[in-house]
Design a protein around this motif. Structure first.
Motif, PDB file in Angstrom:
ATOM      1  N   ILE A 189     -16.046 -20.354  15.257  1.00 34.57           N
ATOM      2  CA  ILE A 189     -16.215 -18.914  15.470  1.00 34.57           C
ATOM      3  C   ILE A 189     -15.804 -18.112  14.237  1.00 34.57           C
ATOM      4  O   ILE A 189     -16.148 -16.926  14.106  1.00 34.57           O
ATOM      5  CB  ILE A 189     -15.394 -18.472  16.709  1.00 34.57           C
ATOM      6  N   LEU A 210     -17.276 -13.375  23.709  1.00 33.51           N
ATOM      7  CA  LEU A 210     -17.264 -13.137  22.266  1.00 33.51           C
ATOM      8  C   LEU A 210     -16.557 -11.833  21.915  1.00 33.51           C
ATOM      9  O   LEU A 210     -16.001 -11.685  20.820  1.00 33.51           O
ATOM     10  CB  LEU A 210     -18.691 -13.118  21.720  1.00 33.51           C
ATOM     11  N   CYS A 239      -8.402 -18.167  15.443  1.00 31.66           N
ATOM     12  CA  CYS A 239      -9.348 -17.933  14.343  1.00 31.66           C
ATOM     13  C   CYS A 239      -9.279 -16.492  13.855  1.00 31.66           C
ATOM     14  O   CYS A 239      -9.257 -16.226  12.644  1.00 31.66           O
ATOM     15  CB  CYS A 239     -10.766 -18.279  14.798  1.00 31.66           C
ATOM     16  N   ARG A 240      -9.243 -15.552  14.797  1.00 33.11           N
ATOM     17  CA  ARG A 240      -9.156 -14.142  14.406  1.00 33.11           C
ATOM     18  C   ARG A 240      -7.826 -13.857  13.702  1.00 33.11           C
ATOM     19  O   ARG A 240      -7.784 -13.163  12.673  1.00 33.11           O
ATOM     20  CB  ARG A 240      -9.298 -13.256  15.649  1.00 33.11           C
ATOM     21  N   SER A 293     -10.187 -18.955  19.752  1.00 36.41           N
ATOM     22  CA  SER A 293     -10.769 -17.743  19.169  1.00 36.41           C
ATOM     23  C   SER A 293      -9.661 -16.774  18.750  1.00 36.41           C
ATOM     24  O   SER A 293      -9.786 -16.076  17.731  1.00 36.41           O
ATOM     25  CB  SER A 293     -11.730 -17.076  20.156  1.00 36.41           C
ATOM     26  N   CYS A 327     -12.567 -11.492  20.632  1.00 38.10           N
ATOM     27  CA  CYS A 327     -12.100 -11.539  19.243  1.00 38.10           C
ATOM     28  C   CYS A 327     -12.791 -10.507  18.357  1.00 38.10           C
ATOM     29  O   CYS A 327     -12.661 -10.555  17.130  1.00 38.10           O
ATOM     30  CB  CYS A 327     -12.278 -12.935  18.659  1.00 38.10           C
ATOM     31  N   ILE A 338     -20.831 -22.234  20.601  1.00 37.40           N
ATOM     32  CA  ILE A 338     -19.953 -21.890  19.480  1.00 37.40           C
ATOM     33  C   ILE A 338     -20.194 -22.820  18.291  1.00 37.40           C
ATOM     34  O   ILE A 338     -20.206 -22.380  17.136  1.00 37.40           O
ATOM     35  CB  ILE A 338     -18.477 -21.950  19.918  1.00 37.40           C
TER      36      ILE A 338
END
Length: 530
Positions: free
Chosen positions: A334, A371, A308-309, A305, A374, A398
């Protein structure tokens, strides 16, 4: 004439020393008997004077000669010193010339190596390298996000011609390169899609599983069709960097949000098989991707995560406006909720999400409050129509979020149709897949010719390709002969390579084969039990 008498002055008596000194005698005199000095005495006196003068002149000449010799010696010594000085100067100049020569030779070799390296690159590699340079210009605030988007379109439209230009100007610094690009620009619209993969595997950097070969294969295929493809990966400590061209660190720190704070990331860029690759390396959370393995750790959700962010923050800061963000499996699923809840209004209004699922065995089941790490809102997403798990409603799923928040979902399967996957192989995701059935696409894995090509495999008794399949029948006959089977036998040889290699999927496969006219159902079942 009177009688001549010769007289000597009386010699005094001395006690002789060990080294007697010569005694100066008075000149001889010739006297007449009357006591007068005769003319011979006068002549002798004059002769002695002449001798003294000659001796004096000789001494003077000798002194002059000695002075001249000494002067010549000093001049010779000065000349020798001057010549030595000149020789040392010449040696220094020669050394300097040799150093300059070696420097020039080194530069020539370097330029030749760069030229050969450039000659070895294809147009896609060159354009990918150019696009990464444009990203660096945006990160350093040299150009705006809007101009960067126009320059990327320029690169996409003129791959061939720009590749030749860039091979010449690639050594220039960013300001000079930017000037060349601006002069080259002609304002045409792009004619291909810009696709960015956010993934956790890629061959040959991270050859972990089927995702790795799929990402590389589809990226190369799309670029051959004229599309622009980029890949963003975590910078694992175990990366294989042998095939990466031009790998370097971008001299700008990119920050991303995680756990309530902004954290710095190091950005690395390079080109793999003509595909632009960006590697994200966390600074504060440096341990996230320093593990020996890629998956299988208790903090996998936190690790991926964060990645991804950081990937989305990087895309926005670079001013990228891709047409498609391509996600893979739950590790990057995500991105879907993050994109629509946080990033779509940051210049990405024209971007769409494509989610590829290579299997449903692993879905990323987590506590809802994670959750928030992020930047997502757990209360907003922990709902049945969003990320709430269909079986354990206290948790979030997810992978389910990837299905819900994507515009298109691709399920990889070379055997099963859509209804079989939805009803029998979805691992409790059947309600979700039924709701989003219209955006599901079943795609076979296909054949990656970079891994194996039957038209060039020298182990085959005869080669074949899609246009000419005659060699395939010959290969089959050769295999039957080697196994001792009759060419007209009804025996069928089967092999299976699939991610869904569990007992249920294999039984489904056998059950499908039993329905064909080639099989005796009872014999097949018996053989399977064996």
């Amino acid at each position: 004439m009177g009688t001549l008498f010769f007289f000597h002055s009386p010699i005094p008596h001395f006690s002789l020393p060990s080294m007697p000194k010569p005694i100066a005698l008075p000149p001889l005199s010739c006297l007449r008997n009357n006591g007068d000095v005769n003319s011979l005495h006068e002549q002798k006196s004059e002769g002695n004077k002449n001798v003294d003068m000659s001796q004096s002149m000789c001494d003077d000449d000798q002194n002059v000669k000695q002075d001249n010799i000494w002067q010549l010696f000093k001049e010779a010594q000065q000349n020798i010193l001057y010549l030595n000085k000149q020789r040392l100067g010449a040696i220094e100049k020669l050394d300097k010339t040799n150093r300059e020569k070696q420097s020039l030779l080194s530069k020539i070799k370097k330029l030749e190596a760069e030229k050969q390296a450039g000659a070895g690159k294809d147009n896609l590699s060159t354009c990918s390298e150019l696009l990464l340079r444009i990203d660096a210009m945006v990160l350093s605030s040299m150009i705006s996000a809007g101009e960067a988007s126009e320059l990327r379109s320029l690169v996409m439209n003129h791959k061939v011609s720009l590749a030749d230009v860039f091979n010449i100007i690639s050594h220039k610094k960013d300001p000079e390169l930017l000037g060349e690009l601006r002069r080259f620009s002609d304002g045409h619209k792009k004619n291909g899609f810009h696709i960015v993969h956010i993934c956790t595997e890629m061959t040959p950097l991270v050859p972990r599983g089927s995702v790795a070969s799929y990402v590389t294969g589809i990226s190369r295929a799309l670029q051959r069709k004229g599309h622009l493809v980029e890949v963003i990966l975590p910078k694992y400590a175990s990366l294989n960097l042998d095939e990466v061209q031009g790998l370097h660190e971008v001299n700008v720190e990119v920050t991303s949000y995680f756990n309530g704070q902004l954290h710095g990331n190091r950005i690395w860029t390079g080109v793999v098989f003509g595909i632009g690759v960006t590697l994200i390396e966390p600074k504060y959370y440096s341990s996230f991707f320093s593990h020996e393995m890629i998956y299988g750790y208790p903090d996998d959700f936190e690790r991926f995560s964060y990645f991804c962010r950081a990937s989305l923050d990087y895309i926005v800061k670079c001013g990228k406006q891709p047409d498609v963000l391509h996600l893979h499996n739950w590790e990057t699923a995500i991105v879907g909720p993050l994109f629509w809840d946080t990033f779509v209004k940051q210049g990405l209004e024209g971007t769409r999400i494509l989610f590829t699922c290579h299997g449903f065995n692993s879905q990323g089941i987590e506590q809802p409050d994670k959750l928030a790490l992020c930047g997502l809102d757990p209360l907003r997403l922990h709902r049945p129509d969003r990320l709430q798990d269909n079986t354990n409603t206290q948790l979030v799923n997810i992978l389910k979020g990837g299905v819900v928040y994507s515009n298109r979902v691709v399920i990889m399967s070379s055997i099963y149709p859509k209804h079989v996957i939805v009803h029998n192989l979805s691992h409790e995701l059947e309600p979700t897949l039924n709701v989003h059935r219209d955006k599901l696409v079943i795609a076979p894995y296909g054949l990656d010719k970079s891994t194996w090509d039957p038209s060039t495999d020298y182990f085959l008794p005869e080669n074949f390709n899609a246009e000419n399949m005659n060699g395939k029948a010959f290969c089959k006959a050769a295999l039957l002969q080697k196994l001792g089977l009759s060419e007209h036998s009804s025996t069928i040889l089967m092999s299976k390579a699939s991610l869904m290699a569990n007992k249920f999927s294999i039984l489904m496969w056998v059950r499908q084969l039993q329905t064909t006219s080639y099989f005796d159902k009872r014999r097949t079942s018996s053989r399977w039990r064996e």
